[in-house]
Every structure is written in structure tokens, then in C-alpha cells.
Design an enzyme around this catalytic site. Structure first.
Site, PDB file in Angstrom:
ATOM      1  N   SER A 108       0.746  -1.135   0.132  1.00  0.00           N
ATOM      2  CA  SER A 108      -0.045  -0.098  -0.033  1.00  0.00           C
ATOM      3  C   SER A 108       0.693   1.397  -0.179  1.00  0.00           C
ATOM      4  CB  SER A 108      -0.929   0.007   1.332  1.00  0.00           C
ATOM      5  OG  SER A 108      -0.281  -0.351   2.540  1.00  0.00           O
TER       6      SER A 108
ATOM      7  N   GLU B 247       4.774   2.654  10.783  1.00  0.00           N
ATOM      8  CA  GLU B 247       5.151   1.042  10.911  1.00  0.00           C
ATOM      9  C   GLU B 247       5.748   0.912  12.183  1.00  0.00           C
ATOM     10  OE1 GLU B 247       4.537  -1.963   9.286  1.00  0.00           O
ATOM     11  OE2 GLU B 247       5.871  -2.521  11.053  1.00  0.00           O
TER      12      GLU B 247
ATOM     13  N   ASP C 255      -5.074  -0.966   8.096  1.00  0.00           N
ATOM     14  CA  ASP C 255      -4.703  -2.394   7.632  1.00  0.00           C
ATOM     15  C   ASP C 255      -3.902  -3.293   8.844  1.00  0.00           C
ATOM     16  OD1 ASP C 255      -4.331  -4.801   5.973  1.00  0.00           O
ATOM     17  OD2 ASP C 255      -2.890  -3.926   4.836  1.00  0.00           O
TER      18      ASP C 255
HETATM   19  C1  LIG Z   1      -1.189  -6.085   6.796  1.00  0.00           C
HETATM   20  S1  LIG Z   1       0.462  -5.565   7.084  1.00  0.00           S
HETATM   21  C2  LIG Z   1       0.435  -4.083   6.165  1.00  0.00           C
HETATM   22  C3  LIG Z   1       0.313  -4.408   4.654  1.00  0.00           C
HETATM   23  C4  LIG Z   1       0.303  -3.080   3.887  1.00  0.00           C
HETATM   24  N1  LIG Z   1      -0.517  -1.868   4.360  1.00  0.00           N
HETATM   25  C5  LIG Z   1      -0.107  -3.328   2.544  1.00  0.00           C
HETATM   26  O1  LIG Z   1      -1.005  -3.435   2.052  1.00  0.00           O
HETATM   27  O2  LIG Z   1       0.979  -3.339   1.828  1.00  0.00           O
HETATM   28  C6  LIG Z   1       0.337  -4.951   8.669  1.00  0.00           C
HETATM   29  C7  LIG Z   1       1.631  -4.108   9.295  1.00  0.00           C
HETATM   30  O3  LIG Z   1       1.367  -3.554  10.519  1.00  0.00           O
HETATM   31  C8  LIG Z   1       2.329  -3.450  11.272  1.00  0.00           C
HETATM   32  N2  LIG Z   1       1.625  -3.196  12.707  1.00  0.00           N
HETATM   33  C9  LIG Z   1       1.309  -4.114  13.650  1.00  0.00           C
HETATM   34  N3  LIG Z   1       0.604  -3.594  14.597  1.00  0.00           N
HETATM   35  C10 LIG Z   1       0.929  -2.063  14.315  1.00  0.00           C
HETATM   36  C11 LIG Z   1       0.649  -0.931  15.156  1.00  0.00           C
HETATM   37  N4  LIG Z   1       0.165  -0.870  16.397  1.00  0.00           N
HETATM   38  N5  LIG Z   1       1.192   0.342  14.493  1.00  0.00           N
HETATM   39  C12 LIG Z   1       1.760   0.313  13.536  1.00  0.00           C
HETATM   40  N6  LIG Z   1       2.182  -0.871  12.782  1.00  0.00           N
HETATM   41  C13 LIG Z   1       1.866  -2.026  13.319  1.00  0.00           C
HETATM   42  C14 LIG Z   1       3.061  -4.863  11.022  1.00  0.00           C
HETATM   43  O4  LIG Z   1       4.226  -4.856  11.662  1.00  0.00           O
HETATM   44  C15 LIG Z   1       2.823  -4.910   9.486  1.00  0.00           C
HETATM   45  O5  LIG Z   1       3.735  -4.573   8.862  1.00  0.00           O
END
Ligand SMILES: C[S@@+](CC[C@H](N)C(=O)[O-])C[C@H]1O[C@@H](n2cnc3c(N)ncnc32)[C@H](O)[C@@H]1O
Length: 277
Positions: free
Chosen positions: A98, A116, A162
Site C-alpha cells: 500500500s 510502521e 490495515d
Molecule cells: C497487514 S500488514 C500491512 C500491509 C500494507 N498495508 C500493505 O497493504 O502493503 C500490517 C503491518 O502493520 C504493522 N503493525 C502491527 N501493529 C502495528 C501498530 N500498532 N502500529 C503500526 N504498525 C503496526 C505490522 O508490523 C505489519 O507490517
């Protein structure tokens, strides 16, 4: 934090999310005023599908690798970006995430903030993203960032949420962040991706968000397995707050095209508008 998106990059749900994201942004960019973009859970931006992690699960074979040869007009702009990320298209070795897709569509007067939380993934994100003055990277918690950065200085704002849904209280955190945003930034456009395992639970969370006082909510659910088994992913949804006018019509046409292109049965996919259409 155990979740690493590299194991799932380019799967069915990623493709659905990214095609909807690209269309949504194209429509938002039809209006000239600057748009603030916030990607709360950014991941690493670009995913190598020949990496040890991605090949271990091979989830991309059912998703992005199938879509690359589907040639449906509805995937048009997404295809262009997929081609840009993959020099050897239609061989797909890179799955754009994304942040990368959003950066490609960004206009010079827009702003993009990427959050992130995972320290290693944050470093990879930094490496994969262009160092443009209108892109900011934050090693930061998603929900804390929503509280701090919204409403933005720009007249309009878009938020992509996400999460990995690995924590038991993920939905509670989403509810709290959206409840706050509904009060202080009610004209925000938000897109929340969510997994569908057990539909009753999902519907309950969607209803909680629908009752927060947002003007318009749209749901698009891509469901490819019968929901009898709630221990596995049967599909996923996008909950869209204040989405552009008539996006629901585009989504209604997209879903059967996706089922066909990805060769997945339609097990109850839907598009629903709550509030103003
Ligand atoms: C589903 S992936 C994101 C994929 C990305 N949005 C895409 O579509 O390419 C979720 C990401 O959120 C990060 N993450 C998890 N909890 C989080 C938080 N509380 N705040 C920020 N990032 C977080 C994880 O490390 C992971 O890289």
C-alpha cells in the site's frame, strides 16, 4: 509483534485491498485540493516474492500471480502500477504494498504519512520508499498516530487502516481510534481492511463502527470460502467511511470480476451501503 506481511504479500486479500485502494485514490484525486494520506499499518512497501519467506507460503500464486494475466479492464490502473514495479511483467517477482502504490499516485501537493511499528520492517520500509519531500515515515504506533495526526492541516484526509489482527484487542483499538476520529474529523475518508473468519463476529464490529455517527459507510466483502469454518480466513472486507459517490457501483462490478480472475467461488460476497448513498 510476530506478524510479518512478507509471508502473505500478494495473496487474495492483498490483491482485493490494493485494487480497491487504487480506485478509491483515483476518485479522491479527481478533486484538486491537497489530500493528506495516512497509512497506519504500512508494512515494508515492496515485497520480493522470490524471498525465502514468501516462497515458504506461496500465497501469491493464488493472488497477484493470477491477476497479472487476467487482463480485465477494471484492474487497469492497478495493472499499470504492477507493471511499473515489475520490469519483467507479466512475470511477477515484486508485490507492491500500500505505501508504494499510494506514493505512485501521490500528487505534488499531497502528503503521505506512513506508520510502521515493527523495527525491522520500519527499516525495510525506509529502504523501499522514495525519499520525496511529501512522504514522511514514522516508526510509530498506528492508533497513537491517528490520535496525534488527525485532523490534518490539509483540507481533506484519507486514512488506510490495515492491521494484522494478531492481537485479541485489535478491534477494540480500531473502535476507539475511529470513535475519536468521528468526533474530531468527521469528513475523513477511511478504508479499513478486515479478515472474515466468523461472519457474526465481523458483523458485530461493523455495526459498532456504523453506529459512531459517520455520515456514510460502505462495505465490500470478498468471500471465497463457505463460512462454516471460523478457524480459517474465508475472505476479507473493506469498510469504507465517506467513500466517493457511486464507488459502490464500481465495487459491485469489481467483485464478480475478481472471483473470475482469481478463480475463486463466490461464497456470499457483498457490497452494502449504510447511510447516504
Ligand atoms: C497487514 S500488514 C500491512 C500491509 C500494507 N498495508 C500493505 O497493504 O502493503 C500490517 C503491518 O502493520 C504493522 N503493525 C502491527 N501493529 C502495528 C501498530 N500498532 N502500529 C503500526 N504498525 C503496526 C505490522 O508490523 C505489519 O507490517
Amino acid at each position: 509483534m510476530n506478524y510479518r506481511h512478507i509471508y502473505h504479500a500478494g495473496n487474495l486479500c492483498d490483491v482485493f485491498k490494493h485494487i480497491v485502494l487504487v480506485q478509491l485514490l483515483e476518485r479522491l484525486h479527481e478533486k484538486a485540493p491537497p489530500l493528506f494520506h495516512l497509512d497506519t499499518h504500512a508494512g515494508i512497501g515492496l515485497y520480493a516474492l522470490d524471498s525465502v519467506e514468501a516462497t515458504k507460503t506461496s500465497e501469491a500464486s493464488d493472488g497477484i500471480k493470477k491477476i497479472a494475466t487476467a487482463q480485465h479492464p477494471m484492474f487497469g490502473r492497478y495493472f499499470t502500477l504492477l507493471r511499473r514495479a515489475n520490469a519483467l511483467f507479466p512475470a511477477i517477482n515484486i508485490c507492491p504494498g500500500s505505501p508504494w502504490l499510494m506514493a505512485q499516485l501521490l500528487r505534488p501537493h499531497d502528503k503521505l504519512v506512513l506508520c510502521e511499528k515493527h523495527p525491522d520492517d520500519f527499516l525495510l520500509l525506509k529502504k523501499n520508499m522514495p525519499a520525496w519531500p511529501n512522504i514522511q515515515l514514522h516508526h510509530r504506533d498506528a492508533y497513537e498516530a491517528m490520535g496525534a495526526l488527525l485532523p490534518p492541516h490539509e483540507p481533506r484526509g484519507f486514512v488506510l487502516i490495515d492491521p494484522p489482527f494478531e492481537q485479541a484487542d485489535e478491534w477494540q483499538k480500531i473502535h476507539a481510534a475511529l470513535q475519536k476520529s468521528a468526533k474530531k474529523f468527521s469528513h475523513a475518508v477511511c478504508a479499513l481492511w478486515y479478515p472474515i473468519k466468523d461472519r457474526t463476529t465481523t458483523q458485530r464490529h461493523v455495526e459498532t463502527i456504523a453506529n459512531m455517527g459517520w455520515k456514510k459507510i460502505m462495505l465490500a466483502e470478498f468471500i471465497y470460502a463457505p463460512p462454516q469454518r471460523s478457524d480459517r480466513l474465508n475472505g476479507c472486507g473493506m469498510l469504507l467511511i465517506n467513500a466517493p459517490w457511486q464507488l459502490d457501483q464500481w465495487l459491485t462490478a469489481l467483485i464478480p470480476a475478481l472471483h473470475q480472475a482469481l478463480q475463486q467461488p463466490n461464497c456470499g460476497s457483498l457490497v452494502e451501503v449504510m447511510g447516504e448513498s
